[in-house]
Design an enzyme around this catalytic site. Sequence first.
Site, PDB file in Angstrom:
ATOM      1  N   ILE A  55       3.518   8.537   5.975  1.00  0.00           N
ATOM      2  CA  ILE A  55       4.603   7.358   4.448  1.00  0.00           C
ATOM      3  C   ILE A  55       3.543   6.791   3.412  1.00  0.00           C
ATOM      4  O   ILE A  55       4.342   5.965   2.506  1.00  0.00           O
ATOM      5  CB  ILE A  55       5.080   7.342   5.342  1.00  0.00           C
ATOM      6  N   GLY A  56       2.251   7.578   3.226  1.00  0.00           N
ATOM      7  CA  GLY A  56       1.492   6.724   2.558  1.00  0.00           C
ATOM      8  C   GLY A  56       0.435   5.355   2.986  1.00  0.00           C
ATOM      9  O   GLY A  56      -0.326   4.821   2.829  1.00  0.00           O
ATOM     10  N   THR A  57       1.021   4.796   4.302  1.00  0.00           N
ATOM     11  CA  THR A  57       0.304   3.605   4.923  1.00  0.00           C
ATOM     12  C   THR A  57      -0.903   4.126   5.834  1.00  0.00           C
ATOM     13  O   THR A  57      -1.995   2.839   5.475  1.00  0.00           O
ATOM     14  CB  THR A  57       1.133   3.781   6.586  1.00  0.00           C
ATOM     15  N   ARG A  61      -7.094  -4.905  17.529  1.00  0.00           N
ATOM     16  CA  ARG A  61      -8.160  -4.922  16.311  1.00  0.00           C
ATOM     17  C   ARG A  61      -7.476  -3.342  15.163  1.00  0.00           C
ATOM     18  O   ARG A  61      -6.655  -2.969  14.739  1.00  0.00           O
ATOM     19  CB  ARG A  61      -7.981  -3.183  17.021  1.00  0.00           C
ATOM     20  N   THR A  66      -7.098  -0.030   4.762  1.00  0.00           N
ATOM     21  CA  THR A  66      -5.357   0.617   4.426  1.00  0.00           C
ATOM     22  C   THR A  66      -4.762  -0.512   5.678  1.00  0.00           C
ATOM     23  O   THR A  66      -3.417  -0.814   4.801  1.00  0.00           O
ATOM     24  CB  THR A  66      -5.486   2.465   5.259  1.00  0.00           C
ATOM     25  N   GLY A  75       2.186  -2.139   9.503  1.00  0.00           N
ATOM     26  CA  GLY A  75       3.661  -1.375   8.464  1.00  0.00           C
ATOM     27  C   GLY A  75       4.314  -2.575   8.643  1.00  0.00           C
ATOM     28  O   GLY A  75       4.819  -2.696   6.871  1.00  0.00           O
ATOM     29  N   GLU A  76       4.465  -3.649   9.554  1.00  0.00           N
ATOM     30  CA  GLU A  76       5.844  -4.466   9.851  1.00  0.00           C
ATOM     31  C   GLU A  76       6.048  -5.946   8.765  1.00  0.00           C
ATOM     32  O   GLU A  76       5.835  -6.428   8.372  1.00  0.00           O
ATOM     33  CB  GLU A  76       6.449  -3.896   9.983  1.00  0.00           C
TER      34      GLU A  76
END
Lengths: 733, 330
Positions: free
Chosen positions: A464-466, A622, A628, A698-699
């Site tokens: 999703i772009g991650t 890690r 990214t 991500g969060e």
Amino acid sequence: MSAQAISGQPLDRTDGPAKVTGKARYAGEYPAEGLLYGSVVSSAVAHGRIRHIDCQAALALPGVIEVLHHGNRPPMAADDEPYEDDDAADGHPFRPLFNDRVLYSGQPVALVIAENLELARYAGSLVRVEIDAGSHQTDLCAARDQGYDAPAELPKPRGDFAEAFNAAPLRIDAQYSTPNEHHNPMEPHASTVIVEADGSLLIHDKTQGTQNSQAYVQEVFKLPKEQVRVCAAFVGGAFGSGLRPQYQLALAVMGALKLKRSVRVTLTRQQMFTFGYRPRTLQRLQLGADADGRLLAIRHEATGQTSRFEDFSEHVVEWSGMLYRCDNVAMAYQLVPLDVYTPLDMRAPGAALGLIGLECAMDELAEQVGLDPVALRQVNFADSNGNEGKPYSSKALRECYEQGAERFGWERRNPVPRSQQEGDELIGWGMAGGVWEAMQMKASAKARLDADGHLWVSSATTDIGTGTYTVMTQIAADAAGMAVEDITFQLGDSSLPTAPLQGGSFTVSSVGSAVRQACQVLRSKLVTLAQARYPALAGEPADRFVVADGQLQVGERRFAFADLLQGAGDDALEVQITAEPGAKREGFACATHSAVFVEVRVDEALGTLRVSRVVSAVAAGRVINPKTARSQILGGVVWGVGMALHEQAEVDHNLGRTMNHNLAEYHIPVNADMGEVEVIFVDEPDDIVNELGSKGVGEIGVVGVAAAVANALYHATGRRVRDFPLTVDKILG
Amino acid sequence: MIPFAYSKPTDVAGALQLAGPDSHFIAGGTNLLDLMKENVAQPQRLIDITGLPLREVTATASGGLSIGALVGNAELARHPRIEADYPLLAQAILAGASPQLRNMASSGGNLLQRTRCAYFYDSAVPCNKRAPGTGCPARSGLNRNHAILGASQHCVAVHPSDMCVALAALEATVQVQGPAGSRQIAFADFHRLPGEQPERDNTLADNELITAIELPAPRFAEHVHYLKVRDRASYAFALISVAAALRLEGERIGELRLALGGVAHKPWRDPALEARFQGQPATSATYTQIAQAMLSGAQPLAHNAFKVTLAHNAIIRALGQAQRRQGATA
């Protein structure tokens, strides 16, 4: 095997060139022969029954093929179960165009299908929908008395909160509120349903779970499994909005089934405000502490809005039982049903809200104790998760506090509010902590080594772009002992090995573990095969075998794969495995943590606040790809600044409708709003959380940021604003 | 969006000839296209005026400047004469929209921007400006961004332009050409208050075309300041904006110009008030009196009372900044 691990390197995105050259196709961009275009007609009222839909004027236009609505749609399941997807809330799922009931303003009530998009939209404006409007309620505050306990299992209360709170020498009792927020990924939701020659459906869908969408379509429309394939090769951001199949998918499928032609439905930006969102939430935090700041009692109560058909619940209050050490903890979580669509997980669902209450209240407590906000948190550091009574597998939050504070220059902070001023601007420094669970789900991956020496690794997960394409390639490279250039990672296809929804920051942990295992097994099979075929290799240790330049290399010797595989009776070597959460995790709590430090500049006379500096220190195990991963944290910080200052759906409760449904009026930060942002990943070895030692990022970047901004506003001005977002009217002195 | 005819004339006469009851001139399209996509504007014919020879900035006989209607906002803000002699206008333009929009938007089109009132933009709900007689949900609904001055029972919308606030302060005139010939409209008379006819934003007659905006000879090249307060640092419409221009005589106000944006259906100016403060000391005490006088008639709605305080503070700040400012460039 390469001497240096690829994981841990800031590898450029493997899909970057395709994205910046426009070669990467998104769901609404796939061509198909004879493709038709659907345009959604939406309800203008929040509650009622459709009396009549007049399609005559629309159908009279040449090129308009059909207007679908509840009266003429193709058959679909009537009971709830087929609609219950992998991220469904409790209750009765929304069924698009199912019957004459209008459940919320913006609900799809018809789909105009035409030969081009412009015509479909114009025809949509000619469809007359007559609705007998009933009374509605969309205001959480006005309907608060109708709240009931959320069907979520809260951790058991521990100790005796009431007694401990009442006896505590220092007490905070504060209420906070946050508005509805909409995901608004740059790419709008779209589905292109291609009807193949055999009648089967190839669907390009904007989703965070191709298999979730596949199962939904198959079950709702009662189609054989092999007749539905869902792909999502590229997703232009999702943030949770793609966790459930959205209505454009069902509508496009209806059109394709009815007309037996390929159909595309792309939502407008206005329609992006007509499904799941982060719900408006009211919170109350009660903290009791002793004179040294040690927490004696915590109670966290939250009330969130939900729809009348589903009970959306998320983890809002749990964090208050796990971030700090405290023996007397109570939590409560209520839902209020309204004439609105069901909320939906949105970046750090629950935590992004709950940490606003907890971390603002901790700031209020720090002041009452007379302790530095960082020191107060250090005093209450928890080695174990009090909700579960389990020690953390790792928790380098102390390092986050220390390294974040050092980079920020926190030690120079004068604790007195209004103590720093430059010209018309008051300067404030605030901080907050963040926490998110480090989960792992069952996931499968396949690794296939071709005769030409190229490794294809695949799983049905999405990117999703991650950076999923990129980090999975890195993990595969290390596990297979191959170069990145010789590996292709494939994803976003329901026919690939089973993967969970992409969300919750568990993709690296879940899919990454499967990828690693598949590639490791593949490699050992290759060694076994080579040793069986070439007895001279029998004694060679496995790490001497290298796959490079289309050959197997062992020392100075070279072997062609074609020869090697010929004997194996196949043209490729293939392994598929399923990875499950490791047994090591049992007995431990696993979580990511962060400490966020923020500087704001406040012009009280004009009510403006500028975030001039942010340092976010993150402990996430890690880091597979620092580049990214850093982007994830940067995006999270910007999002958090938006939560603090900008984002809110403005709902007219008289009309029961969100009115600022476009990106000119629904504000998120622009470049000019963002000062310098620095990201630190602290060292956090963890061989328990999963075999990669990686927790996902991500969060965590968004969690705590809004609280840190509000705390900085207090430090700047001496005023607490507890009603988010912190807009000009609330800051104005 | 509805089907429409499209033509691209090459001279003003040709454009006027094409104009009819359901036609719409289009230049940059930065507002009109959005309105068409939402079915708020439904022209049967678009007359693309970007081929007309209205792109010059020329000196006028009276020492002022004539700005062709098609001069782009970005181009105008960076024009050497504007930067040197009308810095207030340059500042106001650069406070508006985003670089991309300013590149597309024309000078004439900027005057014709329609309100950002959410009800006006949503064709599924009532709005007297969009559909006369249907009602004004903003009066009893979401009105945080709405008018505190000059509103009517029928409409509480505000004009969104920044550039126009500066043009009001500078006493520009609008050159128009129509079926009945050419005329000039004083800037104060160009935009109108909603009154009984909220659907009319301005005093242009049917099918009249703005050809130029004329600035009088420069009088305020030094002590000027455009202050815009908005909900984020860029790409947001003004909650309050202030165009302040002073001509100082020693420590006194020789001449004052003051216009407000974000408060009314048009840029808000009070020439009588400006004249009253001529000769007063240029001090913050005077500026406070000016702010009070300027806002004495404010009638806030349920959610925008903060705008009165904000406008008050912004006026004092802008006048103070204008006074301190030396030289022309920002």
